[in-house]
Scaffold this motif. Sequence first.
Motif, PDB file in Angstrom:
ATOM      1  N   ILE A 146      22.618 -52.249  -5.474  1.00 20.06           N
ATOM      2  CA  ILE A 146      22.311 -52.317  -4.044  1.00 20.06           C
ATOM      3  C   ILE A 146      22.883 -53.592  -3.435  1.00 20.06           C
ATOM      4  CG2 ILE A 146      20.410 -52.676  -2.399  1.00 20.06           C
ATOM      5  CD1 ILE A 146      18.795 -50.657  -4.057  1.00 20.06           C
ATOM      6  N   ILE A 147      22.732 -54.713  -4.137  1.00 19.15           N
ATOM      7  CA  ILE A 147      23.270 -55.988  -3.657  1.00 19.15           C
ATOM      8  C   ILE A 147      24.771 -55.884  -3.428  1.00 19.15           C
ATOM      9  CG2 ILE A 147      23.819 -58.327  -4.462  1.00 19.15           C
ATOM     10  CD1 ILE A 147      20.954 -58.403  -5.651  1.00 19.15           C
ATOM     11  N   VAL A 148      25.462 -55.274  -4.378  1.00 20.49           N
ATOM     12  CA  VAL A 148      26.914 -55.099  -4.244  1.00 20.49           C
ATOM     13  C   VAL A 148      27.239 -54.147  -3.102  1.00 20.49           C
ATOM     14  CG1 VAL A 148      28.987 -54.221  -5.379  1.00 20.49           C
ATOM     15  CG2 VAL A 148      27.382 -55.657  -6.660  1.00 20.49           C
ATOM     16  N   ALA A 149      26.561 -53.015  -3.053  1.00 26.54           N
ATOM     17  CA  ALA A 149      26.840 -51.996  -2.034  1.00 26.54           C
ATOM     18  C   ALA A 149      26.590 -52.517  -0.623  1.00 26.54           C
ATOM     19  CB  ALA A 149      25.979 -50.763  -2.285  1.00 26.54           C
ATOM     20  N   GLU A 150      25.595 -53.388  -0.459  1.00 26.73           N
ATOM     21  CA  GLU A 150      25.254 -53.908   0.863  1.00 26.73           C
ATOM     22  C   GLU A 150      26.062 -55.145   1.240  1.00 26.73           C
ATOM     23  OE1 GLU A 150      23.388 -52.622   3.173  1.00 26.73           O
ATOM     24  OE2 GLU A 150      22.844 -50.873   1.968  1.00 26.73           O
ATOM     25  N   GLY A 151      26.947 -55.576   0.357  1.00 28.96           N
ATOM     26  CA  GLY A 151      27.836 -56.684   0.692  1.00 28.96           C
ATOM     27  C   GLY A 151      27.200 -58.060   0.671  1.00 28.96           C
TER      28      GLY A 151
ATOM     29  N   LYS B 236      26.650 -61.684  -0.438  1.00 28.81           N
ATOM     30  CA  LYS B 236      27.660 -62.591  -0.982  1.00 28.81           C
ATOM     31  C   LYS B 236      27.092 -63.701  -1.861  1.00 28.81           C
ATOM     32  CE  LYS B 236      31.029 -60.481   1.028  1.00 28.81           C
ATOM     33  NZ  LYS B 236      31.910 -59.629   0.174  1.00 28.81           N
ATOM     34  N   ILE B 237      25.759 -63.854  -1.880  1.00 33.07           N
ATOM     35  CA  ILE B 237      25.149 -64.945  -2.649  1.00 33.07           C
ATOM     36  C   ILE B 237      23.945 -64.396  -3.397  1.00 33.07           C
ATOM     37  CG2 ILE B 237      24.022 -67.202  -2.533  1.00 33.07           C
ATOM     38  CD1 ILE B 237      25.517 -67.592   0.195  1.00 33.07           C
ATOM     39  N   VAL B 238      23.864 -64.659  -4.712  1.00 27.61           N
ATOM     40  CA  VAL B 238      22.738 -64.230  -5.525  1.00 27.61           C
ATOM     41  C   VAL B 238      22.233 -65.402  -6.353  1.00 27.61           C
ATOM     42  CG1 VAL B 238      22.021 -62.783  -7.471  1.00 27.61           C
ATOM     43  CG2 VAL B 238      23.417 -61.808  -5.640  1.00 27.61           C
ATOM     44  N   PHE B 239      20.922 -65.628  -6.301  1.00 25.70           N
ATOM     45  CA  PHE B 239      20.255 -66.594  -7.159  1.00 25.70           C
ATOM     46  C   PHE B 239      19.531 -65.800  -8.242  1.00 25.70           C
ATOM     47  CE2 PHE B 239      21.424 -69.377  -3.983  1.00 25.70           C
ATOM     48  CZ  PHE B 239      20.872 -70.658  -4.077  1.00 25.70           C
ATOM     49  N   THR B 240      19.799 -66.086  -9.507  1.00 26.15           N
ATOM     50  CA  THR B 240      19.104 -65.430 -10.602  1.00 26.15           C
ATOM     51  C   THR B 240      18.142 -66.409 -11.263  1.00 26.15           C
ATOM     52  OG1 THR B 240      20.933 -65.958 -12.123  1.00 26.15           O
ATOM     53  CG2 THR B 240      20.949 -63.781 -11.062  1.00 26.15           C
ATOM     54  N   SER B 241      17.102 -65.852 -11.873  1.00 26.83           N
ATOM     55  CA  SER B 241      16.102 -66.707 -12.525  1.00 26.83           C
ATOM     56  C   SER B 241      15.383 -65.901 -13.590  1.00 26.83           C
ATOM     57  CB  SER B 241      15.088 -67.228 -11.498  1.00 26.83           C
ATOM     58  OG  SER B 241      14.417 -66.150 -10.858  1.00 26.83           O
ATOM     59  N   ALA B 242      14.637 -66.609 -14.442  1.00 29.37           N
ATOM     60  CA  ALA B 242      13.779 -65.980 -15.446  1.00 29.37           C
ATOM     61  C   ALA B 242      14.543 -65.019 -16.349  1.00 29.37           C
ATOM     62  CB  ALA B 242      12.610 -65.263 -14.769  1.00 29.37           C
TER      63      ALA B 242
ATOM     64  N   THR C 185      26.023 -62.618 -14.565  1.00 24.17           N
ATOM     65  CA  THR C 185      26.923 -63.510 -13.834  1.00 24.17           C
ATOM     66  C   THR C 185      28.340 -62.946 -13.736  1.00 24.17           C
ATOM     67  OG1 THR C 185      25.636 -65.488 -14.395  1.00 24.17           O
ATOM     68  CG2 THR C 185      27.941 -65.816 -13.777  1.00 24.17           C
ATOM     69  N   SER C 186      28.905 -62.492 -14.842  1.00 19.60           N
ATOM     70  CA  SER C 186      30.280 -61.972 -14.810  1.00 19.60           C
ATOM     71  C   SER C 186      30.388 -60.769 -13.881  1.00 19.60           C
ATOM     72  CB  SER C 186      30.734 -61.600 -16.222  1.00 19.60           C
ATOM     73  OG  SER C 186      30.798 -62.745 -17.041  1.00 19.60           O
ATOM     74  N   PHE C 187      29.433 -59.863 -13.975  1.00 19.38           N
ATOM     75  CA  PHE C 187      29.434 -58.674 -13.121  1.00 19.38           C
ATOM     76  C   PHE C 187      29.440 -59.070 -11.645  1.00 19.38           C
ATOM     77  CE2 PHE C 187      26.835 -55.873 -10.481  1.00 19.38           C
ATOM     78  CZ  PHE C 187      27.507 -54.667 -10.600  1.00 19.38           C
ATOM     79  N   LEU C 188      28.571 -59.996 -11.282  1.00 20.92           N
ATOM     80  CA  LEU C 188      28.468 -60.401  -9.873  1.00 20.92           C
ATOM     81  C   LEU C 188      29.720 -61.132  -9.409  1.00 20.92           C
ATOM     82  CD1 LEU C 188      24.735 -61.567  -9.917  1.00 20.92           C
ATOM     83  CD2 LEU C 188      25.636 -59.535  -8.767  1.00 20.92           C
ATOM     84  N   LYS C 189      30.228 -62.031 -10.225  1.00 16.41           N
ATOM     85  CA  LYS C 189      31.402 -62.802  -9.821  1.00 16.41           C
ATOM     86  C   LYS C 189      32.640 -61.909  -9.705  1.00 16.41           C
ATOM     87  CE  LYS C 189      32.115 -67.011 -11.075  1.00 16.41           C
ATOM     88  NZ  LYS C 189      31.924 -67.664  -9.758  1.00 16.41           N
ATOM     89  N   GLU C 190      32.722 -60.884 -10.532  1.00 11.78           N
ATOM     90  CA  GLU C 190      33.826 -59.926 -10.398  1.00 11.78           C
ATOM     91  C   GLU C 190      33.795 -59.204  -9.050  1.00 11.78           C
ATOM     92  OE1 GLU C 190      33.408 -57.380 -13.718  1.00 11.78           O
ATOM     93  OE2 GLU C 190      34.126 -58.857 -15.183  1.00 11.78           O
ATOM     94  N   LYS C 191      32.602 -59.133  -8.459  1.00 14.82           N
ATOM     95  CA  LYS C 191      32.444 -58.505  -7.140  1.00 14.82           C
ATOM     96  C   LYS C 191      32.601 -59.509  -6.004  1.00 14.82           C
ATOM     97  CE  LYS C 191      31.288 -54.730  -9.317  1.00 14.82           C
ATOM     98  NZ  LYS C 191      32.219 -53.592  -9.441  1.00 14.82           N
TER      99      LYS C 191
END
Length: 326
Positions: free
Chosen positions: A96-101, A103-109, A116-122
Amino acid sequence: MADYLKNISFENFYMNKITQLFNIQYPIIQGGMIWNSGYKLASAVSNAGGLGLLGAGSMYPEVLREHIQKCKIATNKPFGVNVPMLYPNLEEIMQIIVAEGVKIVFTSAGNPKTWTSFLKEKGITVVHVVSSSKFALKAQEAGVDAVVAEGFEAGGHNGREETTTLTLIPMVKEQIQIPLIAAGGIATGRGMLAAMVLGADGVQMGSRFAASQESSAHQAFKQTIVETKEGDTLVTLKELAPVRLIKNKFYNDLQALYATCPTPEALKELLGRARAKRGMFEGDLEEGELEIGQIAGLIHDIPTVQVIFDTLLAEFEMAKKKVVQL
């Protein structure tokens, strides 16, 4: 030290590592707190010049999609999504994050290598929240763009190392090369200045924004934050996932159970489901989890986000001037 402090000003921070990374005006990030961080809060923080974050941890996937879409309408400034990786439906949330465009994701826990690789590739900027230098290095190795180093003073789910912000920030700064955001116990301009002197490039604040008019938390919980004093919060449930809570009936019930040397299963049974929602979102101040940081003792009002920013900036400049005069 005085000469160094003269160079620390928001005028200089317009083009620092954090403002450049996120394309924002001020190096102030709002914590993506569960049950507090809906689109109204995230968009208000972004509109004020900081970086607003939606708290995906308390949203079903389709609810998150709705908040992302509403946030895009409410602001034309950058905003992001905070994703605690201990929650279910992660793959659907990321899609959903990718589909909705976003541009910034904070991950935790969780392990930053997982997404990370998946998100940065997008083309997404990725930041990971850590509680130690060891995990900061692992996040850097995983390829994140920045880390949030969160001290033990913070509310909500916490690190097991019990390292405070005062010691954590310079320790992490010594180890990493990527931008560093300080979190935990920061709710004032004075706190921002201290974090930046310690080596942070920006700050993330949760508790201060939880007690704002735009926060999606229940009004009764906001008022409880204002009434919280020094010593009213403690970290518990370390056997499951450490969490800092305001003392209430649920907290006292936990302590009574601890007196019996409970198993993790017994703790899970008492915890049950949706405790945080009951407390912070529905306003059950007795039976709900009331997650907030130690800095709540310095929060005395429930203003708008814009007033919070105006106050932070004024306090920052005033604090800097006083220290330079020493």
